[in-house]
Scaffold this active site. Structure first.
Site, PDB file in Angstrom:
ATOM      1  N   TYR A 164       0.638  -1.368  -0.097  1.00  0.00           N
ATOM      2  CA  TYR A 164       0.105   0.008   0.082  1.00  0.00           C
ATOM      3  C   TYR A 164       0.849   1.302   0.066  1.00  0.00           C
ATOM      4  CZ  TYR A 164      -3.669   3.217   1.333  1.00  0.00           C
ATOM      5  OH  TYR A 164      -4.602   4.252   1.504  1.00  0.00           O
ATOM      6  N   ARG A 183       7.521  -0.309  39.735  1.00  0.00           N
ATOM      7  CA  ARG A 183       7.840  -0.109  38.375  1.00  0.00           C
ATOM      8  C   ARG A 183       7.286  -1.056  37.376  1.00  0.00           C
ATOM      9  NH1 ARG A 183      14.103  -0.186  37.445  1.00  0.00           N
ATOM     10  NH2 ARG A 183      14.076  -0.717  39.604  1.00  0.00           N
ATOM     11  N   THR A 209       5.152   6.442  15.457  1.00  0.00           N
ATOM     12  CA  THR A 209       5.002   7.359  14.362  1.00  0.00           C
ATOM     13  C   THR A 209       4.129   6.753  13.128  1.00  0.00           C
ATOM     14  OG1 THR A 209       7.187   6.527  13.657  1.00  0.00           O
ATOM     15  CG2 THR A 209       7.081   8.945  14.481  1.00  0.00           C
ATOM     16  N   GLU A 238       1.001   4.998  11.218  1.00  0.00           N
ATOM     17  CA  GLU A 238      -0.732   5.066  11.118  1.00  0.00           C
ATOM     18  C   GLU A 238      -0.889   6.346  11.825  1.00  0.00           C
ATOM     19  OE1 GLU A 238      -1.979   2.950   9.553  1.00  0.00           O
ATOM     20  OE2 GLU A 238      -0.349   1.625   9.189  1.00  0.00           O
TER      21      GLU A 238
END
Lengths: 674, 674
Positions: free
Chosen positions: A143, A340, A429, A431
């Site tokens: 694509y 954490r 970053t 999509e």
């Protein structure tokens, strides 16, 4: 003096003891995570097939370059297709098998982007010719949207598709270096066909903006690149990520394709070159929304991998202070460690369940769109943007937190988190760049806020339901005290209030915003939505046995508490939390509640990661081995390192030897001068 | 419609225009960063030599595996040694050349850890025999401390050095798999000798704890590993980091070394096996402290690289909204971009200057220790721990922030930040795991606090000077208003108050701490210290011309403001910042001040990165090229990718072709069945 123990045996014992301490029934939790026993059984069936394949062995992965990684990935892809046919797997089962396999494959975008465009926008003629080839992978598709010079702003893409009425063709052309299609997954070496996004130029020269066109890229005879097309791989990625995928570039030099190759279910160019407008451009929505929806689930399972490794290793790693038996303490028992890690565990659980709710919501949206109902489309679009940002940002951060909790050994590739991180990293970053998406979330919220102001009776969708809180000034702001943190509903309510007030505040100061507002506000909005979703998850736990419901409820509660903790600045700055006259730190109660919740979850930590049910093969981590024998596994893997296959030192004769000799000569001369 | 422009030319124009907008004199700033014109001239002299070397070409780096990367690094090392002799470089110049070169080399630890131990702890006999070889690199050394099963807690190391009085030897032995020395830089393939940390066992069996011993590892004849020793490389690292270094493992099977090979300047074993205590064990302090001190400087220059790339690329990258010329906006002009990037630029400047101050302070400490003065040693030790945590945590985070600001192209290895990140990443765990070091900072602060409580007249060192604020209850807490943020001294004062109150609060609740206290508190303490240091830097700017002093002053001011912004939760929870009765968001003034400061700095952003003076060769980033022509450089580099050296597809014949054929067959069968 230290007691004389065999640390390898100790690691296994520590792991066994941790399992023995779990109160939960693993199968119950596992079935919950897999949304039902039958999905789990499918999982086992599939994994049993996959594990037996020597091609799917992972032991060489860290040592090979990109060319070999690509070759390996193609071989895996072929075998996967064979297995699918051999065992008669459904499409869903194949997708599940691919997910279990957890390998970067060059063909992913065929399924995720190429095929859906055919389904959604292919004309009957195009479908008749290509659908069989697409779905049976007789062709491989990619694509092509992003260009070297253009990402986010699709309107500025430079590639053109000029219609030539004389031959009834489109001419696909790259007018500049920056118009080169770039980053396209599967394009560099694999794809035979591509869906090219290009500006449609009508015969009169009118630019109709971006449309989609099917272009054959490579010969089906010998896979050679077709004339007029330049194709290649765009090179290695940061951290060696996605090594096996051939993200590629392509340039088109006046490449002609037949008129029917335009994806024209909704917009069309007639034989003589007139443009027929789409019925409703919203129909073409959905592709990227679908990918974003699936990203929630994949973030959950990615975190599940990372946190399984971290919890297992910190369970068997002993370091520092001595415990009652004279052994160093298990690293996971330090508050700074479990504080954490357990919130990451909670996010893994939440994202897996949230992903399920999101794809469900998306499916029903698609149905409604099919019926021509477009209500809430914009709002759901914005919400998916927000979710994509939230889960990808959290996952990147959490993977690194988990890696760091492994101490020095976390930097070894054999720990396994480094690869998870490098492969996952582009999610922030691709999509849609997270920073751009934040802007969309904020814009949509402001619009909802304004339309609510002008029409106070407007029905609010679930995605902006929090806005009800500032609708009526009579509704009192919540009073935060110790009891707030004990009650998930109260925290959810508080997070909704935070979003509502933050949007209100933004609307008031919209002419002079600070520079971080989009990120802060989008986060507040999305976290309010997710909090309400977590509320629904908690309600849904009633289907589970009481004990397991309690433990998962604790996890969800932890998610809400740490979300609130991360929101302290907002809570203070919006006046929801205040430093009282008593001079007592108002953050302390929540922080101690988080610690208490973690302590309570700790005995079930290993059990809750075991419930993800990763086999050692699937997890592929020396520090995350099921039996806890991490040092033996590190030792075993190190022996495979290519540098260790000979005793010799590469470059010894030509570099190291002359350098040492020269040094010794000078040293001896200096000595003799004394 | 989009204006028809050549984007490549536009990138160059954008870069030129940005440079033209700078008001600062670059040479002035550059000389400031290099601490004087003569350092800069040395830099130019060295770089001119280095750049000419074909061996030091970087264009193949991203495509080679570890074996080749190691071989390349050895060749570079040899050539560097030759150049040093050829040009008569001093030790300092060689170090500077190595830093300009910015390559991961397997010999780094020889200089950083091996040689210093000789200087600091070698007996006269050992020095007589080895010093010439060490300093002229006739032997290659490594430092063997960490073991597979033990990192932080040195006391629990398992390796033993048993003294045998009959032969006057030590017997070095690895009693278990977990005692295997691990992670040792340069050990895997390079080192001929190692300094082994091992528990000294006296003839009677008494364990005297860890001491240092010199052990020859490889033959000086043919580099073969000596009998009784097993050595190898520990394998690849996360994100492909440090690929060219042979971090190694070693096991010792009753390896005998002469008595004099114990580093015994301060502690000794007599011929008959009696232990002579060290005069003052504090003398052996310093090695790791020195490395931590240098880490401040290297963090600064690492950030300088990352931020140069990010500011240059976002200056030429245009995306999104249109500007007055109909061009898309330069990405750096978006507030959400410059708000992320300029604070990183400020940290690069602060860390470079802070590193200078720190190494200076460390040198004077060493002098004082040499004279037997140990005052403030513990405090400076804790302070270096805190600085190491602060700079390494910030640098890892900032590099990723900078990478993300590059958008999609930031994930390309050619962007250059991915490699910076992967190589820098271990800094958060090596030389003391950051989470462990936080604990040491907190313990030292609590001790200072308590001793001040018991002796209010105690003189405070600069590292705990902030504690003066809670000494006298009469001193009033600062009132925060808009003027606070305009005045660097007011922010420094506020950050000191925050640390003082946080320590006081901790002392009060020490019996029931929350789980994140060590990290939060250590940060508050270290940030107070750094803030005072920044205050000194600001004072020192008076030596610069007014304009340049103003701009760098703005940068330092930005550092302080964003430090305060990051400290909002502390400021609120300690009551230093309050939500007033006026219902105005008390964070807004600082946030707008930060935005205003950034806007003011923006025209000088490129100039301030140009001042770091990285050549394109040194920076090695397609997106950070000086002339701004980023797309052409990406295109050029992509052509070097091995996958692009042939048009063919690796694995086509064996995998892709049969898969596609099979798919087409099935598609055609399905069609014919219709």
């Amino acid at each position: 003096m230290a007691p004389n123990i065999d640390i390898n045996a100790q690691t296994a014992t520590d792991m066994k003891n941790s399992r023995a301490r779990a109160s939960i029934d693993l199968q119950t939790i596992r079935d919950y995570l897999f949304a039902g026993r039958s999905n789990w059984e499918t999982h086992v069936k599939l994994e049993n097939v996959l594990r037996k394949e020597s091609l799917f062995d992972k032991s060489n992965k860290e040592f090979i370059g990109r060319v070999e990684a690509y070759r390996r990935a193609l071989a895996i892809t072929r075998r996967l297709t064979e297995l699918q046919r051999l065992h008669g797997w459904t499409k869903e089962e194949t997708a599940q098998a691919t997910s279990i396999l957890s390998e970067v494959l060059p063909v992913t975008l065929h399924d995720l982007a190429f095929e859906p465009v055919f389904v959604g926008q292919g004309s009957p003629a195009l479908m008749a010719e290509y659908w069989g080839l697409v779905t049976h992978k007789g062709i491989q598709g990619c694509y092509l949207q992003t260009e070297l010079g253009h990402g986010t702003n699709v309107v500025r893409l430079e590639t053109t598709a000029r219609y030539l009425p004389e031959t009834q063709e489109f001419e696909i052309h790259s007018p500049s270096l920056t118009s080169t299609k770039w980053w396209i997954g599967g394009l560099g070496k694999t794809a035979t066909h591509g869906i090219v996004q290009a500006k449609l130029i009508l015969p009169g020269g009118t630019d109709m903006g971006p449309h989609l066109f099917l272009v054959q890229l490579r010969s089906l005879e010998d896979h050679s690149v077709l004339p007029g097309i330049t194709v290649g791989d765009i090179g290695p990625k940061a951290g060696g990520g996605m090594a096996a995928t051939d993200n590629g570039f392509a340039r088109f030099d006046h490449v002609k394709i037949p008129r029917k190759n335009m994806f024209s279910k909704f917009a069309e160019v007639t034989e003589d070159g007139r443009y027929i407008k789409p019925v409703n451009p919203k129909h073409s929505f959905g592709g990227m929304m679908y990918i974003r929806a699936t990203m929630v689930t994949s973030a959950g399972w990615t975190l599940a991998r990372g946190i399984t490794i971290a919890i297992r290793y910190t369970t068997v790693r002993r370091q520092g202070e001595l415990d009652a038996n004279g052994l160093e303490r298990q690293v996971i028992t330090y508050p700074s460690t479990y504080y954490r890690l357990l919130p990451i565990l909670s996010r893994a659980y939440v994202f897996i369940e949230l992903g399920r709710q999101t794809t469900k919501a998306f499916s029903s949206l698609k149905e409604r769109i099919g019926k021509g109902e477009f209500d809430y489309l914009a709002e759901i679009h914005a919400s998916l943007c927000g979710l994509k940002v939230l889960v990808s940002t959290a996952t990147v951060k959490d993977l690194e937190t988990a890696r760091r909790a492994l101490g020095g050994h976390g930097y070894s590739a054999f720990a396994g988190i480094g690869r998870l991180y490098a492969d996952y990293l582009p999610a922030v970053t691709y999509e849609g760049d997270n920073f751009v998406l934040d802007g969309q979330v904020v814009r949509a919220a402001l619009k909802s806020y304004k339309s609510l102001a002008s029409d106070p009776n407007r029905r609010l969708g679930s995605h902006s339901y929090y806005l009800r809180l500032q609708k009526d000034d009579a509704i009192k702001r919540p009073v935060v005290d110790a009891s707030t943190w004990k009650d998930p509903r109260a925290i959810i309510h508080l997070l909704e209030w935070r979003a509502a007030l933050a949007v209100k505040d933004f609307a008031r100061t919209v002419d002079e915003p600070d520079a971080g507002i989009n990120q802060r506000l989008a986060r507040a909005i999305t976290e309010a939505f997710v909090a309400t979703q977590v509320g629904e998850m908690i309600a849904g736990l009633s289907k589970l046995p009481q004990l397991e419901a309690g433990v998962i409820g604790d996890l969800y509660h932890l998610y809400l508490m740490t979300t609130a903790e991360e929101a302290f600045v907002d809570l203070f700055s919006l006046g929801l939390l205040r430093h009282g006259a008593d001079e007592v730190d108002p953050t302390r109660e929540l922080r101690l509640a988080i610690k208490a919740n973690c302590s309570q979850l700790l005995p079930n930590a290993v059990g809750l990661t075991d419930s993800f049910s990763f086999s050692d093969w699937a997890l592929d981590s020396a520090l995350g081995v099921f039996d806890g024998r991490v040092y033996e596994e590190l030792w075993r893997r190190v022996q495979l390192e290519p540098l260790n296959q000979t005793e010799g030192t590469p470059g010894y004769e030509e570099s190291l030897k002359p350098m040492l000799q020269q040094g010794r000569m000078i040293a001896s001369q200096a000595k003799s001068r004394l």
